[in-house]
Design a protein around this motif. Structure first.
Motif, short mmCIF file in Angstrom:
data_model
loop_
_atom_site.label_atom_id
_atom_site.label_comp_id
_atom_site.label_asym_id
_atom_site.label_seq_id
_atom_site.Cartn_x
_atom_site.Cartn_y
_atom_site.Cartn_z
N ALA A 75 -3.89 -6.37 1.22
CA ALA A 75 -3.07 -5.17 1.41
C ALA A 75 -2.38 -5.20 2.77
O ALA A 75 -2.81 -5.91 3.69
N PRO A 76 -1.29 -4.47 2.92
CA PRO A 76 -0.61 -4.41 4.22
C PRO A 76 -1.55 -3.92 5.32
O PRO A 76 -2.19 -2.87 5.17
N HIS A 77 -1.65 -4.68 6.38
CA HIS A 77 -2.47 -4.34 7.55
C HIS A 77 -3.96 -4.19 7.21
O HIS A 77 -4.69 -3.51 7.95
N LYS A 135 -5.50 8.65 17.07
CA LYS A 135 -4.30 7.85 16.83
C LYS A 135 -4.34 7.03 15.54
O LYS A 135 -3.49 6.16 15.32
N THR A 136 -5.32 7.29 14.66
CA THR A 136 -5.41 6.53 13.41
C THR A 136 -5.57 7.47 12.22
O THR A 136 -6.18 8.54 12.34
N THR A 137 -5.06 7.07 11.07
CA THR A 137 -5.18 7.86 9.86
C THR A 137 -6.53 7.62 9.21
O THR A 137 -6.93 6.46 8.97
N LEU A 138 -7.25 8.71 8.93
CA LEU A 138 -8.55 8.65 8.27
C LEU A 138 -8.50 9.55 7.04
O LEU A 138 -7.98 10.67 7.11
N SER A 139 -9.06 9.08 5.93
CA SER A 139 -8.95 9.80 4.67
C SER A 139 -10.27 9.82 3.90
O SER A 139 -11.17 9.02 4.16
N THR A 189 -1.30 3.52 15.09
CA THR A 189 -0.93 4.68 14.27
C THR A 189 -0.13 4.26 13.05
O THR A 189 -0.50 4.61 11.91
N PRO A 190 0.96 3.51 13.17
CA PRO A 190 1.68 3.08 11.96
C PRO A 190 0.89 2.07 11.14
O PRO A 190 1.02 2.02 9.91
N ASP A 216 -3.38 3.10 4.81
CA ASP A 216 -3.83 4.29 4.09
C ASP A 216 -2.93 4.58 2.89
O ASP A 216 -3.42 5.02 1.83
N GLU A 217 -1.64 4.35 3.04
CA GLU A 217 -0.73 4.53 1.90
C GLU A 217 -1.12 3.60 0.76
O GLU A 217 -1.14 4.00 -0.41
#
Length: 263
Positions: free
Chosen positions: A214-216, A254-258, A183-184, A190-191
């Protein structure tokens, strides 16, 4: 026309029962609402999916492409879904020529059908299946600069009423879905991705060419598995000179999707 990067979900997820039942409801609602945000109905759709990789860019050339049910283990009725949108051979030839004009080898594939990265989201976005669709492959080497350049080569189609849609997932690590440890991780990537998209064209393209730093980044798209992110780079290339912005985002499994839009 604008250029879109959309999430296409998990296999035929929008057309079957899921647990929890509302897992994909907001994503489905977003996709169903896309047509209403466009300046006019598209004359045609060019869609690049994370599920078609070739040595060089390839384009579907059939006047009536079959469907490829490239998912497994789902209910029987999901292998009977239909999407009888016509192809447009003349547009396919034009796309190949636009790519070749930039020095990029490209070809028409007269046999290739539409994979689920095409027909699953389009069934929600344009359910009448009355708009011609041409699918563009990714390049198997997944070179970021080449995919941005390919998008730039196709940008002229936007002024001709053609909607360019990139279909993938902003996070696509199969181990991460449903795992709260991601999640984080997915939120941080995504950020970064949002900041890249919302930057001016030169910085946007520079950041996306170096997306793996990029981060992660590699937690979100493991090495050799970035095919679901690469469509975004095509979209960014086609959207050069247009403002980019996030138009949908939520936490799913549990994951960010955009989703993102240019123009």
């Amino acid at each position: 026309m604008p250029v879109l990067f959309i999430p296409h979900g998990a296999g035929p997820c929008f057309f079957m029962d899921w647990n929890p039942a509302d897992t994909w409801d907001r994503m489905a609602a977003f996709l169903k609402g896309v047509a209403g945000t466009l300046p006019q109905a598209p004359r045609a759709i060019v869609l690049v999916s994370g599920h078609w990789l070739e040595p060089g860019f390839s384009v579907t050339g059939s006047a009536r492409a079959p469907l490829i049910y490239d998912y497994s283990g789902f209910p029987a009725h999901t292998y009977e879904l239909t999407y009888p949108a016509p192809g447009e051979p003349a547009l396919a030839e034009r796309i190949v020529q636009l790519l070749r004009d930039t020095g990029e080898p490209a070809r028409v594939d007269p046999q290739r059908g539409f994979d689920h990265g095409v027909f699953i989201p389009l069934k929600l976005m344009f359910p009448k299946a009355d708009i011609p669709v041409v699918q563009l492959s990714l390049r198997r080497d997944m070179d970021p600069a080449a995919h941005i350049a390919a998008g730039r080569a196709l940008a002229a189609l936007r002024d001709e009423g053609v909607l360019i849609v990139a279909s993938g997932m902003s996070f696509h690590n199969m181990r991460g879905y449903g795992d709260p440890r991601y999640t984080p991780v997915s939120a941080r990537f995504d950020e970064w991705l949002t900041a890249a998209v919302e930057s001016g064209t030169p910085r946007r393209e520079a950041m996306l060419r170096d997306w793996a730093s990029a981060p992660h980044a590699r937690d979100s798209h493991p090495p050799g598995g970035e095919e679901h992110l690469l469509p975004l780079l095509v979209a960014a290339g086609a959207g050069a000179g247009s403002d980019g912005r996030k138009v949908y985002s939520e936490e799913v499994m549990k994951t960010t999707l955009s989703a993102f839009r240019f123009g």
